[in-house]
Scaffold this motif. Structure first.
Motif, PDB file in Angstrom:
ATOM      1  N   SER A  76      35.152 -16.646 109.316  1.00  0.00           N
ATOM      2  CA  SER A  76      34.413 -15.496 108.899  1.00  0.00           C
ATOM      3  C   SER A  76      32.926 -15.647 109.840  1.00  0.00           C
ATOM      4  O   SER A  76      32.646 -16.731 110.397  1.00  0.00           O
ATOM      5  N   GLY A 119      31.373 -11.292 115.127  1.00  0.00           N
ATOM      6  CA  GLY A 119      30.656  -9.623 115.441  1.00  0.00           C
ATOM      7  C   GLY A 119      30.246  -9.814 116.692  1.00  0.00           C
ATOM      8  O   GLY A 119      30.406 -10.417 117.907  1.00  0.00           O
ATOM      9  N   LEU A 120      29.437  -8.781 116.992  1.00  0.00           N
ATOM     10  CA  LEU A 120      28.845  -8.074 118.143  1.00  0.00           C
ATOM     11  C   LEU A 120      27.308  -8.453 117.971  1.00  0.00           C
ATOM     12  O   LEU A 120      26.694  -7.992 117.027  1.00  0.00           O
ATOM     13  N   LEU A 148      24.530 -15.959 115.958  1.00  0.00           N
ATOM     14  CA  LEU A 148      25.660 -15.715 114.798  1.00  0.00           C
ATOM     15  C   LEU A 148      25.989 -16.943 114.244  1.00  0.00           C
ATOM     16  O   LEU A 148      25.771 -17.874 114.956  1.00  0.00           O
ATOM     17  N   THR A 170      38.232 -15.401 114.897  1.00  0.00           N
ATOM     18  CA  THR A 170      37.120 -14.454 114.602  1.00  0.00           C
ATOM     19  C   THR A 170      36.475 -14.112 115.846  1.00  0.00           C
ATOM     20  O   THR A 170      36.271 -14.971 116.679  1.00  0.00           O
TER      21      THR A 170
END
Length: 121
Positions: free
Chosen positions: A7, A10-11, A18, A115
């Protein structure tokens, strides 16, 4: 069998941060080494960072000084803190566990689903 669930992808813009997490279905004390790998579009999978049962860490040259791998034995989870992200860090990040199987007498590799991390310029 070991299940791994990643998990935290993302961007993010270049220069941002991150934190990825990988939760294992077994105690980390039964796993020799855990790590993060990544696969960019059109590229082969490459090692990002690994951490041993005793906590020893190893990093790819491309991420040294920017990424930090850690483990939480109480949560059976490892983390990858990624700072100063660059567009070339864009990839699917995969969690890996290397665990000795006493029945087979050899180590086995387990992989999470991955991910996506996307770093915009």
């Amino acid at each position: 069998q070991v299940q791994l669930v990643e998990s935290g992808g993302g961007l993010v813009q270049a220069g941002g941060s991150l934190r990825l997490s990988c939760a294992a279905s077994v105690s980390l004390f039964t796993i020799n080494t855990m790590g993060w790998y990544r696969r960019a579009p059109g590229e082969q999978r490459e090692l990002v960072a690994t951490i041993t049962r005793s906590g020893g860490a190893n990093y790819a040259d491309s991420v040294k000084g920017r990424f930090t791998i850690s483990r939480d034995n109480t949560e059976n989870t490892i983390h990858l803190q990624m700072n100063s992200l660059k567009p070339e860090d864009t990839a699917v990040y995969l969690c890996n566990a290397d665990r000795f199987d006493y029945g087979l007498g050899r180590s086995l590799d387990y992989w999470g689903q991955g991910t996506q991390v996307t770093v915009s310029s």
